[in-house]
Design an enzyme around this catalytic site. Sequence first.
Site, PDB file in Angstrom:
ATOM      1  CB  ALA A   1      -0.927  -0.002   1.214  1.00 20.94           C
TER       2      ALA A   1
ATOM      3  CG  ASN B   1       1.293  -4.204   7.931  1.00 20.35           C
ATOM      4  OD1 ASN B   1       1.970  -5.044   8.494  1.00 20.35           O
ATOM      5  ND2 ASN B   1      -0.020  -4.143   8.066  1.00 20.35           N
TER       6      ASN B   1
ATOM      7  CG  HIS C   1       0.106   5.651   3.844  1.00 19.12           C
ATOM      8  ND1 HIS C   1      -0.042   5.456   5.193  1.00 19.12           N
ATOM      9  CD2 HIS C   1      -0.647   4.702   3.254  1.00 19.12           C
ATOM     10  CE1 HIS C   1      -0.840   4.421   5.404  1.00 19.12           C
ATOM     11  NE2 HIS C   1      -1.232   3.954   4.230  1.00 19.12           N
TER      12      HIS C   1
HETATM   13  N1  NAI Z   1       2.164  -4.349   3.450  1.00 20.94           N
HETATM   14  C1  NAI Z   1       1.076  -3.648   3.127  1.00 20.94           C
HETATM   15  O1  NAI Z   1       1.137  -2.690   2.380  1.00 20.94           O
HETATM   16  C2  NAI Z   1      -0.241  -4.053   3.680  1.00 20.94           C
HETATM   17  C3  NAI Z   1      -0.317  -5.104   4.552  1.00 20.94           C
HETATM   18  N2  NAI Z   1      -1.510  -5.517   5.074  1.00 20.94           N
HETATM   19  C4  NAI Z   1      -1.458  -6.653   6.000  1.00 20.94           C
HETATM   20  O2  NAI Z   1      -1.576  -7.872   5.268  1.00 20.94           O
HETATM   21  C5  NAI Z   1      -2.207  -8.872   6.083  1.00 20.94           C
HETATM   22  C6  NAI Z   1      -3.422  -9.445   5.351  1.00 20.94           C
HETATM   23  O3  NAI Z   1      -4.335  -8.395   5.098  1.00 20.94           O
HETATM   24  P1  NAI Z   1      -5.819  -8.657   4.544  1.00 20.94           P
HETATM   25  O4  NAI Z   1      -5.787  -9.579   3.382  1.00 20.94           O
HETATM   26  O5  NAI Z   1      -6.467  -7.344   4.410  1.00 20.94           O
HETATM   27  O6  NAI Z   1      -6.447  -9.427   5.797  1.00 20.94           O
HETATM   28  P2  NAI Z   1      -7.824 -10.249   5.852  1.00 20.94           P
HETATM   29  O7  NAI Z   1      -8.223 -10.247   7.286  1.00 20.94           O
HETATM   30  O8  NAI Z   1      -8.779  -9.777   4.813  1.00 20.94           O
HETATM   31  O9  NAI Z   1      -7.323 -11.716   5.439  1.00 20.94           O
HETATM   32  C7  NAI Z   1      -6.669 -12.605   6.298  1.00 20.94           C
HETATM   33  C8  NAI Z   1      -7.172 -14.005   5.977  1.00 20.94           C
HETATM   34  O10 NAI Z   1      -6.454 -14.965   6.762  1.00 20.94           O
HETATM   35  C9  NAI Z   1      -7.387 -15.984   7.113  1.00 20.94           C
HETATM   36  N3  NAI Z   1      -6.918 -16.795   8.242  1.00 20.94           N
HETATM   37  C10 NAI Z   1      -7.227 -16.687   9.542  1.00 20.94           C
HETATM   38  N4  NAI Z   1      -6.635 -17.673  10.249  1.00 20.94           N
HETATM   39  C11 NAI Z   1      -5.932 -18.423   9.371  1.00 20.94           C
HETATM   40  C12 NAI Z   1      -5.136 -19.597   9.484  1.00 20.94           C
HETATM   41  N5  NAI Z   1      -4.918 -20.184  10.656  1.00 20.94           N
HETATM   42  N6  NAI Z   1      -4.573 -20.113   8.362  1.00 20.94           N
HETATM   43  C13 NAI Z   1      -4.764 -19.529   7.158  1.00 20.94           C
HETATM   44  N7  NAI Z   1      -5.537 -18.423   6.994  1.00 20.94           N
HETATM   45  C14 NAI Z   1      -6.106 -17.875   8.081  1.00 20.94           C
HETATM   46  C15 NAI Z   1      -8.665 -15.219   7.423  1.00 20.94           C
HETATM   47  O11 NAI Z   1      -9.782 -16.079   7.407  1.00 20.94           O
HETATM   48  C16 NAI Z   1      -8.658 -14.194   6.292  1.00 20.94           C
HETATM   49  O12 NAI Z   1      -9.311 -14.701   5.157  1.00 20.94           O
HETATM   50  C17 NAI Z   1      -2.572  -8.177   7.399  1.00 20.94           C
HETATM   51  O13 NAI Z   1      -1.560  -8.392   8.363  1.00 20.94           O
HETATM   52  C18 NAI Z   1      -2.587  -6.697   7.017  1.00 20.94           C
HETATM   53  O14 NAI Z   1      -2.308  -5.855   8.116  1.00 20.94           O
HETATM   54  C19 NAI Z   1      -2.671  -4.918   4.683  1.00 20.94           C
HETATM   55  C20 NAI Z   1      -2.657  -3.854   3.817  1.00 20.94           C
HETATM   56  C21 NAI Z   1      -1.424  -3.302   3.281  1.00 20.94           C
HETATM   57  O1  OAA Z   2      -3.100   2.118   3.967  1.00 27.38           O
HETATM   58  C1  OAA Z   2      -3.228   0.884   3.894  1.00 27.38           C
HETATM   59  O2  OAA Z   2      -3.864   0.356   2.933  1.00 27.38           O
HETATM   60  C2  OAA Z   2      -2.651  -0.074   4.891  1.00 27.38           C
HETATM   61  C3  OAA Z   2      -1.856   0.449   6.011  1.00 27.38           C
HETATM   62  O3  OAA Z   2      -1.921   1.581   6.443  1.00 27.38           O
HETATM   63  C4  OAA Z   2      -0.914  -0.521   6.613  1.00 27.38           C
HETATM   64  O4  OAA Z   2      -1.126  -1.746   6.450  1.00 27.38           O
HETATM   65  O5  OAA Z   2       0.066  -0.095   7.258  1.00 27.38           O
END
Ligand code: NAI
Ligand code: OAA
Length: 267
Positions: free
Chosen positions: A120, A188, A218
């Site tokens: 992001a 993140n 951001h």
């Molecule tokens: N690096 C970046 O720019 C960004 C990072 N993130 C991070 O990425 C990660 C994923 O984000 P999202 O997809 O939005 O989250 P989400 O909550 O939509 O998806 C997570 C998935 O993991 C599943 N899950 C739960 N327990 C599990 C298990 N034991 N085994 C396998 N799957 C399991 C859930 O059911 C859900 O479908 C989060 O930590 C979020 O903070 C999110 C946005 C931007």
């Molecule tokens: O802006 C976003 O989509 C996500 C965000 O702040 C983060 O994961 O740190």
Amino acid sequence: MKIGIAGLGAIGLHVAQELDRGGIPGCELGGISARNADRAAEANATLSKPAPVYTLHEIADHCDIVVETLPPQLFMDLAIPTIEAGKELIVLSASQLMGQQALFDRAAETGAKILIPSGAILGLDAIKGAAVGNLVSVVIETRKPVAGLAKAPYVIDNNIDLSNLSEPKLVMGGAVTDVAKVFPANVNVAVAVSLAGYGTDKTRMEVWADPSLEKNQHTVRVVSDSSDFTMTIQNRPTEENPATGKITALSVIAMLRQKTSVLQVGT
Ligand SMILES: NC(=O)C1=CN([C@@H]2O[C@H](COP(=O)(O)OP(=O)(O)OC[C@H]3O[C@@H](n4cnc5c(N)ncnc54)[C@H](O)[C@@H]3O)[C@@H](O)[C@H]2O)C=CC1
Ligand SMILES: O=C([O-])CC(=O)C(=O)O
């Protein structure tokens, strides 16, 4: 290359679907890991060819690259076996890499690789270039709609009043290391920016509540001996998870496409 997707939420399911439709040359969906059998079946029902289902401990043994798109607290359950298996781990829960030097040290021994996509955030390429010279300051300013911060435990515990704001309010500022402790859900992108150059102790983060905004925004400001730059991104939220921007899954797809591309653009 076989790609495993661990976590089929706002990010993971989109990447799995793109692999399934053949949108990532040279890569196929090698397996998925979901919260339970029902969730795995639900995800597989959206694919033309159901993927094998593995636990977080097994998936690396069946894939060349594992994409981590999990709730952050499950990160290590996947990271450790993937690093032990010497595979590539694409990390979205970048906040969980803070203080995990042992994981990097072990990867150096097993031949594993840890990759953080831009996700992001923007400008990691320019920060990496500038960091080859000397960085003077790196600041990431995250502005969120008031509703996105009003329920954060730090805001509630410190009686920070965000009601009736007529102008943006600085909720917290400091080293990413310190801000991460009180805003674990928002860091993140700040950790990705930090690991691109200046580290989490020297990279500064500001969290603002901004009544004029409807989307997370951001801004990264960098001063260095080679260049000064300021970049801003406003992310449209996914339908599945309003905290996650749509560009995040697209960034993972772009990273995977780069694996087999003859042309590599950016650092
Ligand atoms: N690096 C970046 O720019 C960004 C990072 N993130 C991070 O990425 C990660 C994923 O984000 P999202 O997809 O939005 O989250 P989400 O909550 O939509 O998806 C997570 C998935 O993991 C599943 N899950 C739960 N327990 C599990 C298990 N034991 N085994 C396998 N799957 C399991 C859930 O059911 C859900 O479908 C989060 O930590 C979020 O903070 C999110 C946005 C931007
Ligand atoms: O802006 C976003 O989509 C996500 C965000 O702040 C983060 O994961 O740190």
